[in-house]
Scaffold this motif. Structure first.
Motif, mmCIF file in Angstrom:
data_model
loop_
_atom_site.group_PDB
_atom_site.id
_atom_site.type_symbol
_atom_site.label_atom_id
_atom_site.label_comp_id
_atom_site.label_asym_id
_atom_site.label_seq_id
_atom_site.Cartn_x
_atom_site.Cartn_y
_atom_site.Cartn_z
ATOM 1 N N ARG A 187 0.804 -1.224 0.000
ATOM 2 C CA ARG A 187 0.000 0.000 0.000
ATOM 3 C C ARG A 187 0.835 1.270 0.000
ATOM 4 N NH1 ARG A 187 -3.396 -2.498 3.778
ATOM 5 N NH2 ARG A 187 -1.851 -4.113 3.548
ATOM 6 N N THR A 188 1.936 1.288 0.720
ATOM 7 C CA THR A 188 2.711 2.534 0.788
ATOM 8 C C THR A 188 3.290 2.880 -0.586
ATOM 9 O OG1 THR A 188 3.250 2.054 3.083
ATOM 10 C CG2 THR A 188 4.574 3.728 2.004
ATOM 11 N N ARG A 189 3.893 1.894 -1.250
ATOM 12 C CA ARG A 189 4.503 2.186 -2.543
ATOM 13 C C ARG A 189 3.448 2.567 -3.577
ATOM 14 N NH1 ARG A 189 7.003 -1.964 -6.469
ATOM 15 N NH2 ARG A 189 4.906 -1.612 -7.226
ATOM 16 N N THR A 237 4.556 9.413 7.006
ATOM 17 C CA THR A 237 3.311 9.587 6.242
ATOM 18 C C THR A 237 2.200 8.693 6.800
ATOM 19 O OG1 THR A 237 4.059 8.060 4.501
ATOM 20 C CG2 THR A 237 4.370 10.419 4.093
ATOM 21 N N GLN A 238 2.581 7.567 7.422
ATOM 22 C CA GLN A 238 1.551 6.729 8.052
ATOM 23 C C GLN A 238 0.915 7.475 9.226
ATOM 24 O OE1 GLN A 238 0.536 3.411 7.137
ATOM 25 N NE2 GLN A 238 -1.105 3.786 8.606
ATOM 26 N N ALA A 239 1.744 8.130 10.041
ATOM 27 C CA ALA A 239 1.192 8.867 11.188
ATOM 28 C C ALA A 239 0.303 10.020 10.698
ATOM 29 C CB ALA A 239 2.314 9.396 12.070
ATOM 30 N N ARG A 273 7.681 1.171 13.617
ATOM 31 C CA ARG A 273 7.940 2.576 13.254
ATOM 32 C C ARG A 273 6.627 3.347 13.161
ATOM 33 N NH1 ARG A 273 10.454 -0.103 7.936
ATOM 34 N NH2 ARG A 273 8.556 -0.693 6.839
ATOM 35 N N VAL A 274 5.546 2.607 12.872
ATOM 36 C CA VAL A 274 4.231 3.256 12.832
ATOM 37 C C VAL A 274 3.876 3.764 14.232
ATOM 38 C CG1 VAL A 274 1.760 2.898 12.430
ATOM 39 C CG2 VAL A 274 3.433 1.833 10.896
ATOM 40 N N ALA A 275 4.119 2.920 15.247
ATOM 41 C CA ALA A 275 3.821 3.333 16.624
ATOM 42 C C ALA A 275 4.651 4.549 16.983
ATOM 43 C CB ALA A 275 4.101 2.184 17.594
ATOM 44 N N LEU A 317 2.030 -7.989 14.192
ATOM 45 C CA LEU A 317 3.120 -8.660 14.893
ATOM 46 C C LEU A 317 4.251 -8.825 13.874
ATOM 47 C CD1 LEU A 317 3.184 -9.811 17.786
ATOM 48 C CD2 LEU A 317 2.399 -11.990 16.862
ATOM 49 N N GLN A 318 5.352 -8.079 14.055
ATOM 50 C CA GLN A 318 6.396 -8.024 13.014
ATOM 51 C C GLN A 318 7.434 -9.114 13.223
ATOM 52 O OE1 GLN A 318 7.807 -4.261 11.740
ATOM 53 N NE2 GLN A 318 5.943 -3.199 12.284
ATOM 54 N N LYS A 319 7.041 -10.325 12.869
ATOM 55 C CA LYS A 319 7.921 -11.466 13.132
ATOM 56 C C LYS A 319 9.279 -11.320 12.451
ATOM 57 C CE LYS A 319 4.613 -14.808 14.599
ATOM 58 N NZ LYS A 319 3.507 -15.590 14.084
ATOM 59 N N HIS A 355 -5.795 0.048 11.792
ATOM 60 C CA HIS A 355 -4.661 -0.882 11.618
ATOM 61 C C HIS A 355 -3.904 -0.407 10.380
ATOM 62 C CE1 HIS A 355 -2.227 -4.397 10.915
ATOM 63 N NE2 HIS A 355 -2.774 -5.076 11.913
ATOM 64 N N PRO A 356 -2.576 -0.258 10.448
ATOM 65 C CA PRO A 356 -1.861 0.275 9.275
ATOM 66 C C PRO A 356 -1.766 -0.722 8.116
ATOM 67 C CG PRO A 356 -0.306 -0.336 11.013
ATOM 68 C CD PRO A 356 -1.688 -0.510 11.581
ATOM 69 N N GLY A 357 -2.040 -2.006 8.384
ATOM 70 C CA GLY A 357 -1.869 -3.037 7.359
ATOM 71 C C GLY A 357 -0.391 -3.309 7.139
HETATM 72 C C1 NCD Z 1 3.693 -0.703 8.111
HETATM 73 C C2 NCD Z 1 5.172 -0.595 7.839
HETATM 74 O O1 NCD Z 1 5.657 -1.056 6.811
HETATM 75 O O2 NCD Z 1 5.841 -0.040 8.694
HETATM 76 N N1 NCD Z 1 2.903 -0.920 7.009
HETATM 77 C C3 NCD Z 1 2.549 0.118 6.204
HETATM 78 O O3 NCD Z 1 3.316 0.971 5.878
HETATM 79 N N2 NCD Z 1 1.267 0.166 5.828
HETATM 80 C C4 NCD Z 1 3.381 -1.600 9.208
HETATM 81 C C5 NCD Z 1 3.765 -3.048 9.079
HETATM 82 O O4 NCD Z 1 4.594 -3.437 8.268
HETATM 83 O O5 NCD Z 1 3.234 -3.816 9.877
#
Ligand code: NCD
Length: 308
Positions: A57-59, A137-139, A168-170, A223-225, A261-263
């Motif tokens: 989604r970001t790209r 940009t997510q924030a 990094r979103v948090a 959960l960023q495994k 949720h940022p996805g």
């Molecule tokens: C986030 C990211 O890549 O930091 N996703 C995003 O940009 N939509 C969060 C994630 O990867 O979980």
């Protein structure tokens, strides 16, 4: 608005700049919805999307944002670029300079990589996520989504749940939300929370029931495994039982609390599909829509700053 050369993080912005970016983004939401999407404020400008980490989604939303403003957009796929042949980040910077790129959108698994590039390239650099550091940009898109639904982006209680340590979103959200005068609650197991935050207005909880009390917004994180060095959570099923956002846990928040949720989502791990797909409570689809508008506002603002 003070001129903004790069957007490397929320750190370094101030409430006036944030509000101006959100206001501009709001005008792009209306424009995008009207179907008259093509503008020419970036006509003749080149935007390069340089993604060293996967992204959907970001790209895509940076690409759409650039095109809607009339820019020439190039996606540099790192797997096929010289980087895999051992070229350093600085050599990449020199190459990009030679191509006269105006706007460079960078995602990298190392915190600080976009800042390093910003020192070396003539383009305006936008951080699209660097390691566990920032994702500005997510924030901003989260703030725009919240503001549209709650009518303001101050005085709210926002609970951020789950894998805070790797997110990094948090981090960007904590910086933006506290700067704008909101209260932030971080909820998760001790292994996925930073030891201390040291920011006024941020509280830490290990129980969803306690942490969600009185929340206006509940933000679940993936959960960023891939960023975990060892098993920090016993199992996905156990994580869901304690921290997965389902209807029962959501009932601890305010009755009109909304879910974000940022996805990408791990359904059944940090969020239940029943909640994620409930359009009366979930803002997840709208976050994606706001992502395009916010990125248009950021690109437009940086391009204008570089004209002076
Ligand atoms: C986030 C990211 O890549 O930091 N996703 C995003 O940009 N939509 C969060 C994630 O990867 O979980």
């Amino acid at each position: 608005m003070a001129s903004l050369k790069h957007l490397l993080g929320i750190a370094g912005l101030n409430p006036v700049t944030v509000t101006a970016l959100l206001d501009l983004a709001e005008s792009y939401v209306l424009l995008n919805r009207s179907g008259k999407t093509q503008r020419d404020s970036l006509r003749g400008r080149t935007l390069i999307n340089l993604f060293f980490e996967d992204s959907t989604r970001t790209r895509t939303s940076f690409e759409l944002a650039g095109r809607r403003l009339g820019a020439d957009v190039v996606n540099m796929s790192v797997a096929t670029s010289s980087v895999t042949k051992g070229e350093t980040l600085l050599d990449t910077a020199a190459t990009l300079n030679a191509m006269n790129c105006d706007l460079l959108v960078v995602r990298h698994n190392r915190s600080g990589a976009p800042a390093l590039l910003a020192e070396k390239v003539s383009a305006a650099v936008i951080n699209a996520g660097d390691g566990t550091h920032e994702h500005p940009t997510q924030a901003l898109l989260d703030a725009l989504t919240i503001r549209r639904h709650k009518g303001r982006i101050s005085g709210l209680t926002v609970a951020i749940c789950g894998d805070i340590a790797h997110s990094r979103v948090a981090r960007s959200n904590i910086l933006l939300l506290t700067m704008m005068g909101n209260f932030v609650r971080l909820i998760g197991p001790p292994t996925l929370l930073p030891g201390s935050i040291g920011i006024n207005g941020v509280e830490i909880f290990h129980s969803m029931e306690e942490g969600l009390k009185g929340a206006d917004i509940v933000m679940a994180l993936r959960l960023q495994k891939e960023r975990m060095s060892s098993g920090l959570v016993p199992s996905s099923r156990e994580f869901f039982a304690y921290y997965g956002l389902d209807r029962k846990k959501l009932s601890y928040a305010k009755p009109d609390a909304l879910v974000m949720h940022p996805g990408p989502m791990n359904r059944g791990v940090e969020i239940d599909s029943d909640i994620a797909d409930d359009d009366a409570r979930s803002l997840i689809k709208e976050q994606v829509e706001m992502g395009v508008a916010v990125r248009m506002a950021v690109l437009d603002t940086l391009a204008r700053s570089s004209e002076v």
